[in-house]
Design an enzyme around this catalytic site. Structure first.
Site, mmCIF file in Angstrom:
data_model
loop_
_atom_site.group_PDB
_atom_site.id
_atom_site.type_symbol
_atom_site.label_atom_id
_atom_site.label_comp_id
_atom_site.label_asym_id
_atom_site.label_seq_id
_atom_site.Cartn_x
_atom_site.Cartn_y
_atom_site.Cartn_z
ATOM 1 N N GLY A 39 45.546 -52.668 -0.841
ATOM 2 C CA GLY A 39 46.390 -53.762 -1.437
ATOM 3 C C GLY A 39 46.740 -53.009 -2.967
ATOM 4 N N CYS A 40 47.110 -53.627 -3.868
ATOM 5 C CA CYS A 40 47.824 -53.132 -4.983
ATOM 6 C C CYS A 40 47.087 -51.850 -5.423
ATOM 7 C CB CYS A 40 48.010 -53.960 -6.133
ATOM 8 S SG CYS A 40 48.625 -53.397 -7.515
ATOM 9 N N PHE A 41 47.705 -50.808 -5.612
ATOM 10 C CA PHE A 41 46.925 -49.575 -5.838
ATOM 11 C C PHE A 41 46.619 -49.362 -7.166
ATOM 12 C CE2 PHE A 41 51.649 -47.463 -5.655
ATOM 13 C CZ PHE A 41 52.360 -47.994 -6.546
ATOM 14 N N TRP A 42 47.100 -50.062 -8.057
ATOM 15 C CA TRP A 42 46.502 -49.991 -9.396
ATOM 16 C C TRP A 42 44.830 -50.230 -9.466
ATOM 17 C CZ3 TRP A 42 50.757 -53.886 -11.868
ATOM 18 C CH2 TRP A 42 51.814 -53.063 -12.150
ATOM 19 N N GLY A 43 44.839 -51.330 -8.711
ATOM 20 C CA GLY A 43 43.323 -51.806 -8.731
ATOM 21 C C GLY A 43 42.369 -51.036 -7.889
#
Length: 202
Positions: A39-43
Site C-alpha cells: 500500500g501507500c509507502f509512507w505508512g
C-alpha cells in the site's frame, strides 16, 4: 532568536540521521536487501522503522521508498506516472538489513503482520495496482523463504478466517527511488496521511 522562534512554532528540525544506523552496526556481516509493497509507502516505511529503529540496532540499517515491479519499457517513473496506473509499478519499500540481527523470514512475517494481504490492488481506501501487496525477492533464497513464510502465515492467521493471501511473490526487477519528499514522509510530517491497515494485526 529566529531559529528558536521557528522551533517553537514548528518543533525541532527533523534529523534523518536518527533513522539511519551507524556504519559500525553493519561491519560484521554483509547486509542484504528486502523489498516489500503493502500500500501507500509512507505508512509501510513508518511502521517498519517504528518497530525496527536503526539506532537501536534491531537489524534494519536504512530504508528507501520507491517504485518497482512495473513495465520494462517504463524507466525512472515519477509519482504521478505511478499513480496513473499505466506503468504497473508498485509503491514499495527497500530495506537494507543485517541478517545476523534480524532474519529475512522475520521481516516477511512482519510485512504480513502490518497490512491487509487479502485484498487485490487495495489497502483500506487506497485502490490501484500501485497499492498491491507484493514481495520482490532479491535472491533465489529469499524467494524460497517468502513462499514458506507465506504458507505459514496463511495457515495460522488467514485459513481459520476463511481468507486467502493474494500477495504477489516475484523476483525483484529494477528499482527507482521515489522523490525526496516521499522519503521518511511520516517522520517529517507526523500528521500526514497514513492508511488504516498499517498497524499490528496480531
Amino acid at each position: 532568536m529566529l531559529g528558536r522562534f521557528r522551533s517553537l512554532l514548528f518543533g525541532p528540525p527533523f534529523d534523518p540521521s536518527s533513522l539511519r544506523a551507524t556504519m559500525s552496526s553493519a561491519t560484521n556481516a554483509s547486509t542484504e536487501i528486502a523489498t516489500f509493497a503493502a500500500g501507500c509507502f509512507w505508512g509501510v516505511e513508518h511502521i517498519f522503522l517504528k518497530h525496527f529503529p536503526p539506532k537501536e540496532n534491531k537489524g534494519i540499517i536504512k530504508t528507501a521508498v520507491g517504485y518497482t515491479g512495473g513495465k520494462e519499457t517504463v524507466t525512472n517513473p515519477g509519482y504521478r506516472d505511478v499513480c496513473s496506473g499505466e506503468t504497473d509499478h508498485a509503491e514499495a519499500l527497500r530495506i537494507e538489513f543485517d541478517p545476523t540481527i534480524v532474519s529475512y523470514a522475520d521481516l516477511v512475517e512482519f510485512f504480513y503482520r502490518t497490512h491487509e494481504p487479502t485484498t487485490v490492488n487495495r489497502q483500506g481506501n487506497d485502490r490501484g495496482t500501485q497499492y498491491r501487496s507484493a514481495i520482490f525477492a532479491n535472491t533465489p533464497k529469499q524467494l524460497e523463504i517468502a513462499l514458506a513464510v507465506t504458507e505459514e502465515v496463511q495457515q495460522k492467521h488467514f485459513t481459520p478466517k476463511g481468507e486467502k493471501i493474494v500477495t504477489q511473490i516475484v523476483e525483484a526487477g529494477p528499482w527507482y527511488d521515489a522523490e525526496d519528499y516521499h522519503q521518511l514522509y511520516l517522520f517529517k510530517n507526523p500528521n500526514g496521511y497514513q492508511c488504516a491497515t498499517h498497524r499490528l494485526h496480531w
